[in-house]
Design a protein around this motif. Structure first.
Motif, PDB file in Angstrom:
ATOM      1  N   UNK A 224      -9.114   9.107  -8.806  1.00  0.00           N
ATOM      2  CA  UNK A 224      -9.810   9.994  -9.745  1.00  0.00           C
ATOM      3  C   UNK A 224      -8.794  10.777 -10.547  1.00  0.00           C
ATOM      4  N   UNK A 225      -8.967  10.795 -11.853  1.00  0.00           N
ATOM      5  CA  UNK A 225      -8.051  11.551 -12.697  1.00  0.00           C
ATOM      6  C   UNK A 225      -8.032  13.012 -12.256  1.00  0.00           C
ATOM      7  N   UNK A 226      -6.873  13.631 -12.262  1.00  0.00           N
ATOM      8  CA  UNK A 226      -6.713  14.954 -11.655  1.00  0.00           C
ATOM      9  C   UNK A 226      -7.422  16.067 -12.424  1.00  0.00           C
TER      10      UNK A 226
ATOM     11  N   UNK B 257      -5.731   9.929  -5.116  1.00  0.00           N
ATOM     12  CA  UNK B 257      -6.149   8.691  -4.459  1.00  0.00           C
ATOM     13  C   UNK B 257      -6.805   8.977  -3.120  1.00  0.00           C
ATOM     14  N   UNK B 258      -7.925   8.304  -2.868  1.00  0.00           N
ATOM     15  CA  UNK B 258      -8.613   8.361  -1.580  1.00  0.00           C
ATOM     16  C   UNK B 258      -8.857   6.930  -1.137  1.00  0.00           C
ATOM     17  N   UNK B 259      -8.681   6.675   0.144  1.00  0.00           N
ATOM     18  CA  UNK B 259      -8.829   5.298   0.616  1.00  0.00           C
ATOM     19  C   UNK B 259      -9.567   5.268   1.941  1.00  0.00           C
ATOM     20  N   UNK B 260     -10.279   4.179   2.156  1.00  0.00           N
ATOM     21  CA  UNK B 260     -11.026   4.006   3.395  1.00  0.00           C
ATOM     22  C   UNK B 260     -11.390   2.530   3.517  1.00  0.00           C
ATOM     23  N   UNK B 261     -11.850   2.147   4.696  1.00  0.00           N
ATOM     24  CA  UNK B 261     -12.396   0.804   4.895  1.00  0.00           C
ATOM     25  C   UNK B 261     -13.912   0.932   4.952  1.00  0.00           C
TER      26      UNK B 261
ATOM     27  N   UNK C 159       0.834  -1.205   0.000  1.00  0.00           N
ATOM     28  CA  UNK C 159       0.000   0.000   0.000  1.00  0.00           C
ATOM     29  C   UNK C 159       0.873   1.260   0.000  1.00  0.00           C
ATOM     30  N   UNK C 160       1.953   1.232   0.777  1.00  0.00           N
ATOM     31  CA  UNK C 160       2.861   2.379   0.795  1.00  0.00           C
ATOM     32  C   UNK C 160       3.449   2.630  -0.590  1.00  0.00           C
ATOM     33  N   UNK C 161       3.779   1.547  -1.289  1.00  0.00           N
ATOM     34  CA  UNK C 161       4.304   1.690  -2.650  1.00  0.00           C
ATOM     35  C   UNK C 161       3.240   2.243  -3.583  1.00  0.00           C
ATOM     36  N   UNK C 162       1.981   1.830  -3.369  1.00  0.00           N
ATOM     37  CA  UNK C 162       0.881   2.360  -4.174  1.00  0.00           C
ATOM     38  C   UNK C 162       0.761   3.870  -4.001  1.00  0.00           C
ATOM     39  N   UNK C 163       0.869   4.331  -2.762  1.00  0.00           N
ATOM     40  CA  UNK C 163       0.801   5.767  -2.500  1.00  0.00           C
ATOM     41  C   UNK C 163       1.975   6.514  -3.145  1.00  0.00           C
ATOM     42  N   UNK C 164       3.132   5.859  -3.174  1.00  0.00           N
ATOM     43  CA  UNK C 164       4.289   6.478  -3.824  1.00  0.00           C
ATOM     44  C   UNK C 164       4.057   6.617  -5.328  1.00  0.00           C
ATOM     45  N   UNK C 165       3.384   5.616  -5.919  1.00  0.00           N
ATOM     46  CA  UNK C 165       3.069   5.694  -7.347  1.00  0.00           C
ATOM     47  C   UNK C 165       2.184   6.900  -7.641  1.00  0.00           C
ATOM     48  N   UNK C 166       1.284   7.226  -6.716  1.00  0.00           N
ATOM     49  CA  UNK C 166       0.410   8.383  -6.902  1.00  0.00           C
ATOM     50  C   UNK C 166       1.157   9.690  -6.679  1.00  0.00           C
ATOM     51  N   UNK C 167       2.221   9.627  -5.899  1.00  0.00           N
ATOM     52  CA  UNK C 167       2.977  10.839  -5.596  1.00  0.00           C
ATOM     53  C   UNK C 167       3.895  11.237  -6.750  1.00  0.00           C
TER      54      UNK C 167
ATOM     55  N   UNK D 119     -13.031  16.351 -10.541  1.00  0.00           N
ATOM     56  CA  UNK D 119     -13.168  16.534  -9.093  1.00  0.00           C
ATOM     57  C   UNK D 119     -13.055  15.186  -8.406  1.00  0.00           C
ATOM     58  N   UNK D 120     -12.364  15.108  -7.267  1.00  0.00           N
ATOM     59  CA  UNK D 120     -12.244  13.822  -6.555  1.00  0.00           C
ATOM     60  C   UNK D 120     -13.611  13.224  -6.258  1.00  0.00           C
ATOM     61  N   UNK D 121     -13.695  11.900  -6.423  1.00  0.00           N
ATOM     62  CA  UNK D 121     -14.972  11.191  -6.270  1.00  0.00           C
ATOM     63  C   UNK D 121     -15.341  11.024  -4.799  1.00  0.00           C
TER      64      UNK D 121
END
Length: 369
Positions: free
Chosen positions: A165-167, A141-145, A124-132, A170-172
């Motif tokens: 959501x593509x930049x 990216x938005x995430x929740x449980x 997950x940390x790597x996923x966030x880095x991909x978005x950065x 507007x964020x979904x």
């Protein structure tokens, strides 16, 4: 008329996520699923022409179409509390194939689902880095449980949901909850086990799926189609197991067993694993339906009917495939392919249809609004 938005479903399984998004108004133009029986079930319900029954890694970039949405859940066994928790599990790397599809299809939105523990993983940390600063830098990216019972599913099933959501849009965001244990002004009461399986035959007629000619998908013969009461199949527990079941009230479990019915492993473990040999409650959501729901030693899967004063008014068996599919919100008309073990795996691995539909409606409304 406005065309339905298109979607690609990766690691599609038997189609629970696709069905929910279809109910929300999306149209599947590509699905990828390696397992033959799961892919056959998907094809039986959505058509075979757009289904790729193969390893996602061998699909060339040239075969990836543009789409409005990508959905899917890479295998989660390495993240799951019930799995190996092995950070080097090669299945945990399959999310990178998911990112390849996002890069080539350039969807407006993507939805990645996994077990809740995924958000605490290195992956997950790597996923966030991909978005950065990586391949997902064009997405917010938005995430929740999300818990399925909060969206009208009769099951307490938590799932980690990442929405990208593509930049240029507007964020979904995540869908607002619609149901609660204690309903309020804008919230309905939780759906219950009773609302899904009450009235079904207490004693299944068979322990096996019906015998019929196989069907063919992807050039291979597979067992099927099965639907509705075809899946209402039981087991033949030994007398000692039946005696154990008879001692367990609704909401109870292994701690309700007398000492002479305890296995050594239970006797030597006085705490934890509270769901083992558990009985469901009629008027509450079920626990998570996993792939081995037909084994009471795997969780709270005993049928909820149990009268304290009338032993003849007790259903001493685990839930059936049919009941599990209903608790996952699959319609009775859904067509299933495979052996009884593979169909159980398909049911347990699926995203609850109602949860997928809630996410799908929210995304479609935001895209159109």
């Amino acid at each position: 008329m406005r065309r339905p938005p298109t979607m690609i479903d990766l690691f599609a399984g038997c189609g629970g996520m696709s069905l929910g998004f279809q109910q929300a108004g999306f149209r599947s133009i590509m699905a990828v699923e390696h397992d033959l029986h799961a892919a056959a079930t998907y094809a039986a319900n959505f058509g075979e022409a757009h289904v790729f029954q193969e390893d996602i890694a061998v699909i060339p970039d040239s075969e990836i179409p543009q789409a409005d949405l990508i959905i899917g859940g890479p295998p989660c066994q390495g993240f799951s509390n019930l799995g190996s928790k092995d950070v080097d599990d090669p299945r945990n790397k399959l999310w990178k194939e998911y990112l390849r599809f996002v890069d080539k299809a350039q969807p407006k939105v993507f939805v990645l689902e996994n077990v809740s523990r995924f958000r605490k993983s290195n992956e997950f940390d790597l996923l966030m880095e991909e978005a950065d600063h990586g391949s997902l830098k064009g997405y917010e990216l938005e995430h929740d449980v999300l818990v399925a019972s909060d969206y009208g599913v009769a099951q307490r099933r938590p799932r980690a949901i990442v929405i990208g959501t593509r930049r240029d849009l507007s964020p979904i965001g995540h869908p607002p909850t619609t149901h609660a244990r204690v309903p309020g002004l804008d919230l309905l009461p939780w759906e219950t086990v009773r609302s899904r399986i009450e009235g079904l035959p207490r004693v299944p007629e068979s322990t096996e799926l019906p015998t019929r000619d196989p069907v063919r998908y992807f050039g291979q013969a597979v067992p099927g189609h099965f639907s509705g009461l075809d899946l209402h199949i039981g087991r033949r527990p030994v007398a000692r197991s039946l005696e154990r079941y008879d001692h367990i009230p609704p909401g109870g479990g292994r701690f309700d067993l007398p000492d002479h019915l305890l296995s050594d492993c239970w006797r030597n473990k006085p705490t934890g694993t509270t769901d083992v040999m558990g009985r469901m409650l009629w008027d509450a959501p079920s626990p998570t339906i996993r792939t081995e729901f037909f084994k009471p030693e795997k969780g709270r899967y005993l049928h909820p009917q149990w009268s304290p004063n009338d032993p003849s008014d007790r259903v001493n068996r685990v839930i059936t495939h049919y009941e599990a599919a209903r608790l996952q919100d699959f319609p009775d008309t859904y067509k299933w392919c495979g052996t009884k073990v593979s169909i159980a795996r398909q049911i347990g691995n699926a995203v609850p249809v109602g949860l997928a539909a809630a996410i799908g409606r929210h995304i479609k409304d935001r895209l159109e609004g």
